[in-house]
Design an enzyme around this catalytic site. Sequence first.
Site, PDB file in Angstrom:
ATOM      1  N   GLU A  63     -43.032  32.401  19.252  1.00 22.29           N
ATOM      2  CA  GLU A  63     -42.758  33.476  20.220  1.00 22.29           C
ATOM      3  C   GLU A  63     -44.060  33.968  20.863  1.00 22.29           C
ATOM      4  O   GLU A  63     -44.103  34.276  22.048  1.00 22.29           O
ATOM      5  CB  GLU A  63     -42.007  34.616  19.520  1.00 22.29           C
ATOM      6  CG  GLU A  63     -40.598  34.183  19.112  1.00 22.29           C
ATOM      7  CD  GLU A  63     -39.862  35.245  18.291  1.00 22.29           C
ATOM      8  OE1 GLU A  63     -40.292  35.516  17.156  1.00 22.29           O
ATOM      9  OE2 GLU A  63     -38.877  35.800  18.797  1.00 22.29           O
TER      10      GLU A  63
ATOM     11  N   GLU B 191     -35.558  31.388  12.281  1.00 20.49           N
ATOM     12  CA  GLU B 191     -35.071  32.673  11.774  1.00 20.49           C
ATOM     13  C   GLU B 191     -33.664  32.628  11.202  1.00 20.49           C
ATOM     14  O   GLU B 191     -33.382  33.291  10.198  1.00 20.49           O
ATOM     15  CB  GLU B 191     -35.134  33.746  12.878  1.00 20.49           C
ATOM     16  CG  GLU B 191     -36.538  34.272  13.154  1.00 20.49           C
ATOM     17  CD  GLU B 191     -37.308  33.459  14.183  1.00 20.49           C
ATOM     18  OE1 GLU B 191     -36.879  32.319  14.492  1.00 20.49           O
ATOM     19  OE2 GLU B 191     -38.334  33.950  14.671  1.00 20.49           O
TER      20      GLU B 191
ATOM     21  N   GLY C  46     -42.115  34.044  14.942  1.00 20.20           N
ATOM     22  CA  GLY C  46     -43.014  34.880  15.734  1.00 20.20           C
ATOM     23  C   GLY C  46     -44.238  34.134  16.252  1.00 20.20           C
ATOM     24  O   GLY C  46     -44.825  34.536  17.256  1.00 20.20           O
TER      25      GLY C  46
ATOM     26  N   ALA D 131     -43.528  35.898  11.856  1.00 20.44           N
ATOM     27  CA  ALA D 131     -43.687  37.266  11.355  1.00 20.44           C
ATOM     28  C   ALA D 131     -43.839  37.183   9.840  1.00 20.44           C
ATOM     29  O   ALA D 131     -43.369  36.218   9.218  1.00 20.44           O
ATOM     30  CB  ALA D 131     -42.461  38.084  11.726  1.00 20.44           C
TER      31      ALA D 131
END
Length: 258
Positions: free
Chosen positions: A115, A135, A112, A66
């Site tokens: 993910e 993270e 992300g 992200a």
Amino acid sequence: MSDSLVLKSLEDGILTLTVNRPDALNALNRQVIDALAAAIEAAQDQDDVRVLVLTGSGAKAFVAGADIKEFADFDRAQGEDLARRGQRNLFDRVEQSRKPVVAAINGFALGGGLELAMAAHVRIASSNARMGLPEVSLGVIPGYGGTQRLAQIVGKGKAMEMVLTAGMIDAASALDCGLVNQVVEPELLLETAQVVAAKMAKNAPTALAAAMDSILAGYGKEGYDMEMERFGQCFETEDFKEGTTAFLEKRKPNFPGK
Ligand code: CAA
């Protein structure tokens, strides 16, 4: 269009989508998420698309996570909303696609990015790929389904190790633990992903959708809700402020532990 955030190329029923933001290592900001979600949604109604391949632009990264710059000053509600919107808009849409999605992991797949690859149905990695969920090193947790899908794919013990150490693993280790289905040399990556996709594309589209539904039916949904809530909570900690600030200042964090 080369200035597009998601490049599209359709050949023999296989739609290849390339996340195209190489200067930020293809990090997922809101615009990329929306563009990718729209491309996947559009493909659902295209009869000439049988299978999707998802990859990243440039030699360095699939997707490096992200976009940290985008959420570094978010509060708790905004953090929870980021995870909820991303999951509903993109990650669920990838996993629930009526057409199989093959991730071709061409470099870093972090946070992300991993993910996203885990929401795909099959993963092929290039031998130089590096994967992880870093993270907690930023004071936050995976928020796009990573705590759930990593444990589903590699098992609870390995998922705990990867999430809690925030470490990266190489392609060979990812193959060892089942995180990826196959590893190939970088120059063969896209071709291999497309060969796998072509094998799927020969099969009955309705049966492919039914098979994916059935395989996915065994996994509960409540963990995702817990993840969104706990992801949001992290945004009100001093650890989160320190972790994201340290990343942006390109230094090591010094976590206060609260
Ligand atoms: N968000 C925003 N920008 C990012 C980014 C990210 N996730 N990852 C890389 N970039 C940017 C860098 O800031 C840098 O930009 P500038 O040139 O403007 O400084 C550019 O991409 C190139 O990156 P680096 O200079 O850092 O390249 P490197 O080779 O030194 O390191 C890397 C590569 C190890 C992948 C490093 O970029 C990195 O650690 N990136 C962050 C990985 C990460 O923590 N991802 C998780 C994000 S949080 C998340 O995903 C939450 C969630 O689940 C919802």
